[in-house]
Design a protein around this motif. Structure first.
Motif, PDB file in Angstrom:
ATOM      1  N   GLY A  13      37.526 -52.402  15.624  1.00 43.91           N
ATOM      2  CA  GLY A  13      38.950 -52.076  15.667  1.00 43.91           C
ATOM      3  C   GLY A  13      39.279 -50.747  16.328  1.00 43.91           C
ATOM      4  O   GLY A  13      40.380 -50.227  16.155  1.00 43.91           O
ATOM      5  N   ASN A  14      38.354 -50.214  17.114  1.00 43.90           N
ATOM      6  CA  ASN A  14      38.567 -48.939  17.790  1.00 43.90           C
ATOM      7  C   ASN A  14      39.486 -49.139  19.007  1.00 43.90           C
ATOM      8  O   ASN A  14      39.134 -49.842  19.955  1.00 43.90           O
ATOM      9  N   GLN A  15      40.663 -48.498  18.972  1.00 42.13           N
ATOM     10  CA  GLN A  15      41.636 -48.664  20.054  1.00 42.13           C
ATOM     11  C   GLN A  15      41.154 -48.059  21.367  1.00 42.13           C
ATOM     12  O   GLN A  15      41.463 -48.581  22.436  1.00 42.13           O
ATOM     13  N   LYS A  16      40.417 -46.975  21.300  1.00 43.54           N
ATOM     14  CA  LYS A  16      39.888 -46.360  22.529  1.00 43.54           C
ATOM     15  C   LYS A  16      38.907 -47.317  23.217  1.00 43.54           C
ATOM     16  O   LYS A  16      38.884 -47.415  24.438  1.00 43.54           O
ATOM     17  N   ALA A  17      38.111 -47.993  22.436  1.00 46.20           N
ATOM     18  CA  ALA A  17      37.175 -48.972  22.997  1.00 46.20           C
ATOM     19  C   ALA A  17      37.954 -50.109  23.653  1.00 46.20           C
ATOM     20  O   ALA A  17      37.594 -50.575  24.737  1.00 46.20           O
ATOM     21  N   PHE A  18      39.032 -50.544  22.999  1.00 45.10           N
ATOM     22  CA  PHE A  18      39.868 -51.603  23.568  1.00 45.10           C
ATOM     23  C   PHE A  18      40.473 -51.152  24.895  1.00 45.10           C
ATOM     24  O   PHE A  18      40.481 -51.905  25.875  1.00 45.10           O
ATOM     25  N   GLU A  19      40.952 -49.910  24.956  1.00 49.10           N
ATOM     26  CA  GLU A  19      41.523 -49.384  26.201  1.00 49.10           C
ATOM     27  C   GLU A  19      40.470 -49.369  27.306  1.00 49.10           C
ATOM     28  O   GLU A  19      40.760 -49.713  28.453  1.00 49.10           O
ATOM     29  N   ARG A  20      39.256 -48.979  26.953  1.00 49.02           N
ATOM     30  CA  ARG A  20      38.168 -48.946  27.946  1.00 49.02           C
ATOM     31  C   ARG A  20      37.815 -50.362  28.406  1.00 49.02           C
ATOM     32  O   ARG A  20      37.595 -50.594  29.597  1.00 49.02           O
ATOM     33  N   ILE A  21      37.788 -51.311  27.478  1.00 48.84           N
ATOM     34  CA  ILE A  21      37.532 -52.721  27.826  1.00 48.84           C
ATOM     35  C   ILE A  21      38.612 -53.193  28.801  1.00 48.84           C
ATOM     36  O   ILE A  21      38.321 -53.857  29.792  1.00 48.84           O
ATOM     37  N   TYR A  22      39.851 -52.834  28.519  1.00 45.79           N
ATOM     38  CA  TYR A  22      40.953 -53.218  29.405  1.00 45.79           C
ATOM     39  C   TYR A  22      40.734 -52.631  30.798  1.00 45.79           C
ATOM     40  O   TYR A  22      40.885 -53.325  31.797  1.00 45.79           O
ATOM     41  N   GLU A  23      40.374 -51.356  30.860  1.00 42.26           N
ATOM     42  CA  GLU A  23      40.121 -50.708  32.160  1.00 42.26           C
ATOM     43  C   GLU A  23      39.010 -51.418  32.925  1.00 42.26           C
ATOM     44  O   GLU A  23      39.101 -51.607  34.136  1.00 42.26           O
ATOM     45  N   LEU A  24      37.964 -51.804  32.223  1.00 45.08           N
ATOM     46  CA  LEU A  24      36.807 -52.426  32.867  1.00 45.08           C
ATOM     47  C   LEU A  24      37.057 -53.858  33.320  1.00 45.08           C
ATOM     48  O   LEU A  24      36.546 -54.281  34.349  1.00 45.08           O
ATOM     49  N   TYR A  25      37.824 -54.616  32.541  1.00 43.20           N
ATOM     50  CA  TYR A  25      37.911 -56.049  32.765  1.00 43.20           C
ATOM     51  C   TYR A  25      39.265 -56.575  33.225  1.00 43.20           C
ATOM     52  O   TYR A  25      39.353 -57.730  33.644  1.00 43.20           O
TER      53      TYR A  25
END
Length: 176
Positions: A13-25
């Motif tokens: 549930g880490n939002q920063k990780a989600f933001e990074r996933i969004y940037e990558l994919y």
């Protein structure tokens, strides 16, 4: 951050990780969606929906069943196909201007632009013409197996068998 760690953080549930996933994919995911939908605004809406699904269903991703990128692309592909099959989308397409039909007809044969968006070009180039056609219709254009059989003028059972064989060949080439 390593991809495995990033995915674990997303699942926690880490939002920063989600933001990074969004940037990558997001860029390649949008490319797949657009190659199926052929409409910028609808593709952007689907992209948002896909990433909401990724956030809400991150815990369902299992690395033993496949790569994370494949999981993301399956969500995007399924959401795109669902949209194409929706009554609202079909009604909208009935109202197209005639100059849009050129793009639709070209997209039926523009397989190579689609697969290059996700970096599969070199792997699919190594497959035969039948496999290229099957993968294009079934996975990039969202055809059903029955529609693919009609399009390629081959029995449904043959499409099913060849599809399995082609995917196995592609999988072995990608995983080499």
């Amino acid at each position: 951050m390593q991809q495995d760690k990033l995915i674990e953080e997303l699942q926690a549930g880490n939002q920063k990780a989600f933001e990074r996933i969004y940037e990558l994919y997001s860029h390649s995911t949008y490319g797949i969606i657009y190659s199926i939908i052929k409409d910028t605004s609808v593709s952007e809406e689907i992209l948002q929906d896909v990433f909401i699904k990724i956030w809400n269903n991150a815990s369902s991703y299992n690395p033993d069943k496949g790569r994370f990128f494949t999981w993301v692309l399956n969500i995007a592909r399924n959401a795109s196909i669902d949209k194409i099959r929706s009554k609202d989308f079909k009604n909208k397409k009935l109202n197209l201007k005639s100059d849009n039909f050129v793009d639709i007809l070209e997209s039926k044969t523009n397989f190579f632009g689609t697969i290059d968006a996700i970096g599969l070009q070199k792997y699919i180039d190594a497959l035969g013409a039948t496999c290229k056609s099957l993968i294009d219709l079934l996975f990039f254009k969202g055809y059903t197996q029955k529609e693919t059989a009609e399009e390629l003028q081959m029995p449904l059972g043959t499409v099913k068998t060849k599809n399995k064989v082609c995917i196995d060949k592609l999988r072995s080439k990608v995983l080499q």
